[in-house]
Each structure stands twice: as C-alpha cells, then as structure tokens.
Write a protein that holds these residues in place. Structure first.
Motif, PDB file in Angstrom:
ATOM      1  N   LEU A  88      15.666  46.626 -56.551  1.00  0.00           N
ATOM      2  CA  LEU A  88      15.348  45.032 -55.989  1.00  0.00           C
ATOM      3  C   LEU A  88      15.842  43.917 -56.695  1.00  0.00           C
ATOM      4  O   LEU A  88      15.983  44.235 -57.887  1.00  0.00           O
ATOM      5  N   LEU A  89      15.915  42.987 -56.078  1.00  0.00           N
ATOM      6  CA  LEU A  89      16.427  41.862 -56.852  1.00  0.00           C
ATOM      7  C   LEU A  89      15.351  41.421 -57.494  1.00  0.00           C
ATOM      8  O   LEU A  89      14.250  41.281 -56.871  1.00  0.00           O
ATOM      9  N   PRO A  90      15.378  40.523 -58.533  1.00  0.00           N
ATOM     10  CA  PRO A  90      14.072  40.032 -59.202  1.00  0.00           C
ATOM     11  C   PRO A  90      13.712  38.648 -58.331  1.00  0.00           C
ATOM     12  O   PRO A  90      14.258  37.974 -57.607  1.00  0.00           O
ATOM     13  N   LEU A  91      12.366  38.500 -58.437  1.00  0.00           N
ATOM     14  CA  LEU A  91      11.768  37.361 -57.724  1.00  0.00           C
ATOM     15  C   LEU A  91      12.188  36.208 -58.300  1.00  0.00           C
ATOM     16  O   LEU A  91      11.927  35.079 -57.553  1.00  0.00           O
ATOM     17  N   GLY A  92      12.608  36.196 -59.576  1.00  0.00           N
ATOM     18  CA  GLY A  92      13.044  35.000 -60.157  1.00  0.00           C
ATOM     19  C   GLY A  92      12.065  33.615 -60.166  1.00  0.00           C
ATOM     20  O   GLY A  92      10.765  33.925 -60.601  1.00  0.00           O
ATOM     21  N   GLU A  93      12.368  32.578 -59.972  1.00  0.00           N
ATOM     22  CA  GLU A  93      11.483  31.374 -60.154  1.00  0.00           C
ATOM     23  C   GLU A  93      10.224  31.222 -59.090  1.00  0.00           C
ATOM     24  O   GLU A  93       9.069  30.679 -59.584  1.00  0.00           O
ATOM     25  N   VAL A  94      10.117  32.355 -57.946  1.00  0.00           N
ATOM     26  CA  VAL A  94       9.138  32.330 -57.157  1.00  0.00           C
ATOM     27  C   VAL A  94       7.793  33.131 -57.840  1.00  0.00           C
ATOM     28  O   VAL A  94       6.623  32.920 -57.170  1.00  0.00           O
ATOM     29  N   ALA A  95       8.022  34.003 -58.837  1.00  0.00           N
ATOM     30  CA  ALA A  95       7.248  34.930 -59.330  1.00  0.00           C
ATOM     31  C   ALA A  95       5.962  34.156 -59.780  1.00  0.00           C
ATOM     32  O   ALA A  95       4.775  34.699 -59.504  1.00  0.00           O
ATOM     33  N   PRO A  96       5.974  33.163 -60.594  1.00  0.00           N
ATOM     34  CA  PRO A  96       4.727  32.473 -60.981  1.00  0.00           C
ATOM     35  C   PRO A  96       4.191  31.811 -59.814  1.00  0.00           C
ATOM     36  O   PRO A  96       2.877  31.767 -59.957  1.00  0.00           O
ATOM     37  N   ILE A  97       4.578  31.182 -58.880  1.00  0.00           N
ATOM     38  CA  ILE A  97       4.001  30.926 -57.753  1.00  0.00           C
ATOM     39  C   ILE A  97       3.213  31.905 -56.894  1.00  0.00           C
ATOM     40  O   ILE A  97       2.055  31.744 -56.469  1.00  0.00           O
ATOM     41  N   LEU A  98       3.668  33.057 -56.722  1.00  0.00           N
ATOM     42  CA  LEU A  98       3.028  34.293 -56.237  1.00  0.00           C
ATOM     43  C   LEU A  98       1.890  34.754 -56.970  1.00  0.00           C
ATOM     44  O   LEU A  98       0.890  35.253 -56.394  1.00  0.00           O
ATOM     45  N   GLU A  99       2.254  34.734 -58.519  1.00  0.00           N
ATOM     46  CA  GLU A  99       1.089  35.151 -59.231  1.00  0.00           C
ATOM     47  C   GLU A  99      -0.160  34.212 -59.198  1.00  0.00           C
ATOM     48  O   GLU A  99      -1.111  34.679 -59.486  1.00  0.00           O
ATOM     49  N   ALA A 100       0.215  33.019 -59.143  1.00  0.00           N
ATOM     50  CA  ALA A 100      -0.870  32.033 -58.958  1.00  0.00           C
ATOM     51  C   ALA A 100      -1.687  32.091 -57.454  1.00  0.00           C
ATOM     52  O   ALA A 100      -2.853  31.541 -57.379  1.00  0.00           O
ATOM     53  N   GLY A 101      -1.073  32.749 -56.836  1.00  0.00           N
ATOM     54  CA  GLY A 101      -1.760  32.830 -55.018  1.00  0.00           C
ATOM     55  C   GLY A 101      -1.045  31.854 -54.321  1.00  0.00           C
ATOM     56  O   GLY A 101      -1.614  31.612 -53.335  1.00  0.00           O
ATOM     57  N   GLY A 102       0.034  30.987 -54.695  1.00  0.00           N
ATOM     58  CA  GLY A 102       0.792  30.323 -53.568  1.00  0.00           C
ATOM     59  C   GLY A 102       0.757  28.808 -54.337  1.00  0.00           C
ATOM     60  O   GLY A 102       0.633  29.135 -55.449  1.00  0.00           O
ATOM     61  N   LEU A 103       1.616  28.020 -53.607  1.00  0.00           N
ATOM     62  CA  LEU A 103       2.090  26.861 -54.107  1.00  0.00           C
ATOM     63  C   LEU A 103       0.953  25.965 -54.457  1.00  0.00           C
ATOM     64  O   LEU A 103       1.119  25.327 -55.693  1.00  0.00           O
ATOM     65  N   PHE A 104      -0.074  25.805 -54.004  1.00  0.00           N
ATOM     66  CA  PHE A 104      -1.136  24.741 -54.219  1.00  0.00           C
ATOM     67  C   PHE A 104      -1.797  25.364 -55.588  1.00  0.00           C
ATOM     68  O   PHE A 104      -2.148  24.690 -56.430  1.00  0.00           O
ATOM     69  N   PRO A 105      -2.345  26.618 -55.460  1.00  0.00           N
ATOM     70  CA  PRO A 105      -3.016  27.172 -56.936  1.00  0.00           C
ATOM     71  C   PRO A 105      -1.853  26.994 -58.031  1.00  0.00           C
ATOM     72  O   PRO A 105      -2.475  26.701 -59.107  1.00  0.00           O
ATOM     73  N   TYR A 106      -0.685  27.214 -57.804  1.00  0.00           N
ATOM     74  CA  TYR A 106       0.237  27.085 -59.093  1.00  0.00           C
ATOM     75  C   TYR A 106       0.284  25.775 -59.222  1.00  0.00           C
ATOM     76  O   TYR A 106       0.199  25.449 -60.538  1.00  0.00           O
TER      77      TYR A 106
END
Length: 189
Positions: free
Chosen positions: A162-180
């Motif tokens: 699979l391709l890496p998630l890259g820069e969106v990984a921390p956003i997903l780990e935080a639970g979305g853009l606002f929590p990030y």
C-alpha cells in the motif's frame, strides 16, 4: 487510528460515486443525532448497482439479511479507480463509518471523498499499488498493517503493498482535522 485493521472485505468496482455510497433521499437524516446516524449505516452502499458489486460470484448484499440492518459485517472496502467520485457529499464517508467500515483501499480516490474521510477522521483511505479488485473477493479475511504499508489477504495468503498515508497520518491519528488542529495548537482547546 488503529495501526492494524482486521476485517472481512467487501469488493466494489470502479467509479463508485457518492450517490451510490449514500443516495440523496437519505440525506435528510442528521448524523449528529445517534438514532439518525445509525440510518446512514443502514443505507450505506444502497445505491450501488448490482453490476458494480458483481464480480463473477454475483451480487453480495452489503447488509446481509441475517444482520441487524445497520452495521455491516464488512469492515474493509476494496475499491477500484476513482472511488468516491461525484458530488462533494461529506455524508459518504460518514455512511461507511456508520455501517462499521474502518478502511477503504482503492486504486485512487476522488479528491473530495479522500479529504472528507481524513478531515472528519471517519475512515482510513488507503491506496493500493496494484488493482486489488481482481485479486480479492468479497468475504476474504484481510489484515492491514499501516506502519508496514501492507494488506494481507489471509484467505489466499497473499500480501500486497500500500502507499504510505504520508502527511494525513497525524490527522487520522488525532481523529480528524479539528482534533488535530487542537492537538498542535492551531485552535484553542
């Protein structure tokens, strides 16, 4: 976001659009009301024509008749090209998440579906390095290792990159853009 995602595959074809993911007549429900959020799960993928989910084995319902009708047994969607095309309907990833989908693996996404998935933290949109809809069947047991960038089909004992998630990984780990944004100090807590 989980690093390991395990679940049963539901395979779709190319150009699955947002009206197939959640038809317009169900947009009257409010996803911020728990009882109505469930309805998004109930009607998720109800607009997919039989041919799009066909494959040689024929149409397999996303919500089998023996289930509760709201949550599907399929936790991982395998899609083809241009997954989530069509309107900019942010309800599409909400509907899949309400149905219990944790991840979608596609060849590539419509940009707005991808961003809505990430921004809301609804599900993990992963991209395959090859055409998986020809290699995975609905009902196959899959394990995704996000850190390793692999998808293992335990049914066929094949592993795919699979391709890496890259820069969106921390956003997903935080639970979305606002929590990030709150986590990194861009917004007041």
């Amino acid at each position: 976001m989980q690093n390991h995602i395990e679940g049963v595959a539901y395979v779709l074809g190319d150009n699955i659009d947002t009206d197939q993911i959640i038809p317009a007549q169900y947009l009257t429900y409010n996803p911020s009301i728990a009882a109505e959020y469930k309805m998004f799960g109930k009607y998720a993928l109800s607009g997919v024509p039989e041919a799009a989910a066909g494959l040689p084995k024929g149409h397999v319902p996303f919500h089998p008749p023996t289930g509760d009708g709201f949550v599907s047994p399929y936790k991982i969607i395998i899609g083809g090209k241009n997954f989530g095309c069509g309107s900019s309907r942010e309800h599409a990833p909400i509907a899949l998440a309400a149905a219990g989908v944790v991840a979608v693996v596609a060849e590539f996404y419509a940009r707005i579906f991808y961003r809505n998935s990430v921004n809301g933290g609804y599900l993990v949109p992963l991209e395959a390095k090859e055409r998986l809809i020809d290699r995975i069947c609905t009902g196959d047991k899959l394990v995704i290792d996000i850190a390793a960038g692999t998808l293992k089909n335990e049914t066929s004992d094949e592993t795919f990159s699979l391709l890496p998630l890259g820069e969106v990984a921390p956003i997903l780990e935080a639970g979305g853009l606002f929590p990030y944004a709150k986590k990194v100090g861009m917004l007041a807590s």
